[in-house]
Design an enzyme around this catalytic site. Structure first.
Site, short mmCIF file in Angstrom:
data_model
loop_
_atom_site.label_atom_id
_atom_site.label_comp_id
_atom_site.label_asym_id
_atom_site.label_seq_id
_atom_site.Cartn_x
_atom_site.Cartn_y
_atom_site.Cartn_z
N GLU A 33 15.61 26.64 -3.55
CA GLU A 33 15.16 25.27 -3.83
C GLU A 33 15.78 24.74 -5.12
OE1 GLU A 33 13.68 22.94 -2.21
OE2 GLU A 33 13.27 24.16 -0.46
N TYR A 112 8.31 17.78 -6.42
CA TYR A 112 8.90 18.12 -5.12
C TYR A 112 9.03 19.65 -4.96
CZ TYR A 112 12.31 19.72 -1.90
OH TYR A 112 12.92 20.48 -0.94
N ASP A 130 11.58 15.13 -0.10
CA ASP A 130 12.96 15.08 -0.62
C ASP A 130 13.71 13.94 0.08
OD1 ASP A 130 13.55 16.00 1.90
OD2 ASP A 130 14.89 17.59 1.24
#
Ligand code: SF4
Length: 330
Positions: A33, A112, A130
């Protein structure tokens, strides 16, 4: 139901990515990520592979020095991610917290990423928004908003299933990446063809609505190519905080928005929020002792950001023999 349709599609069409392991690995999820922020999957895959080979677990990377992490990170850009990654690993050492709230206070983990990790790694009911998710849901609901993130977040929360929440999060992002693409979306292959509002309006690509971007400023600098007889180049370390913090560079004058009309731009590079134009200047002696001589065959040992590689490459063009070894080394 939205989630059922999406998960069915995901089970059939998901890509086989190295961080998508059978048993969820929070370290892999976190690392991927962070790497995927502002970076494509294709670019991230080899970096991810090298990282997990060198540091198979969180406790391994927690023991690495910042320089080691920066060297592995070079070329991936947005270097504050690497510094935060290193800091975060040191803070955690062994295990990740599971809730969005606890994750969010860690270095480099914003709303996020916290939601993505909580959801993907720990199957929590967290809404991770996202760019892909914004695009899919803006189209699905034909949202007439130029900045729809908040609205998308609200709608996504209502769509989250009670089971397989992590798969749902990945599935929505995957649909955005593979089918509901920014340009020429493959609507005929989409599980939501019949209920998608933008498709009904025959106006898919206009969502999400575009908002006018501010023009990015240009900054100017002079970069000093200081070469020794044996081909070694004078490099110095940038301050640990700020842009490209802790990475190596050739000495440069301050990067400012005022151009010296006499100077000829040799190298251009674009960062997220400004363009940089560099003029090259040759010297045979270092300006001060704040740096070190590095031979081109040792460049690989140092964390050189892409902009500096461009400057050095242009600067060394005049030194044919050095140029050849630079190509081999970088
Ligand atoms: S039908 Fe087309 S626009 Fe609508 S969600 Fe699917 S791919 Fe996106």
């Amino acid at each position: 139901m939205f989630s059922e349709k999406l998960l069915k599609w995901y089970d059939l069409f998901k890509r086989n990515l190295p961080w998508r392991t059978e048993r969820k690995n929070p370290y892999f999820v976190w690392l991927s990520e962070i790497m995927l922020q502002q970076t494509t999957v294709a670019t991230v895959i080899p970096y991810f592979g090298r990282f997990i080979l060198k540091w198979p677990e969180l406790k391994d990377i927690a023991k690495a020095s910042l320089d080691e992490v920066l060297v592995e990170w070079q070329g991936l850009g947005y270097y504050s991610r690497a510094r935060n990654l290193h800091q975060c690993a040191q803070l955690l050492a062994n295990a990740f917290p599971q809730s969005e709230e606890e994750l969010r206070i860690l270095p480099g983990i914003g709303p996020y990423t916290a939601a993505a990790i909580a959801s993907i790694a720990f199957d929590k009911k967290a809404a991770a928004v996202d760019g892909n998710v914004i695009r899919v849901l803006s189209r699905y609901y034909a949202l007439q908003l130029p900045m729809p993130r908040k609205e998308v977040h609200q709608r996504l929360k209502k769509l989250l299933p009670n089971k397989r929440c992590g798969d749902f999060t990945e599935a929505l992002m995957e649909l955005g990446a593979l089918v509901c693409r920014p340009k020429i979306p493959l609507c005929e292959e989409c599980p939501f063809l019949e209920t998608c509002k933008a498709y009904k309006l025959k106006n898919v690509e206009s969502f999400p609505l575009k908002h006018l971007k501010e023009k990015m400023p240009t900054r100017y600098t002079t970069a000093f190519i200081i070469c020794r007889q044996d081909g070694a180049l004078w490099l110095r370390k940038r301050p640990s905080k700020g842009l490209l913090g802790g990475m190596m560079e050739v000495p440069t004058t301050p990067w400012i928005e005022v151009k010296n009309a006499k100077q000829k731009t040799c190298v251009k590079h674009t960062f997220t929020h400004f363009h940089l134009e560099a003029t090259l200047c040759y010297r045979d002696k270092p300006p001060d002792r704040d740096g070190l001589w590095v031979h081109p065959h040792d460049f690989k040992k140092y964390a050189l950001p892409t902009v500096m590689k461009k400057i050095i490459k242009a600067g060394l063009k005049e030194f044919e023999s050095v140029q050849n070894s630079f190509d081999d080394a970088v």
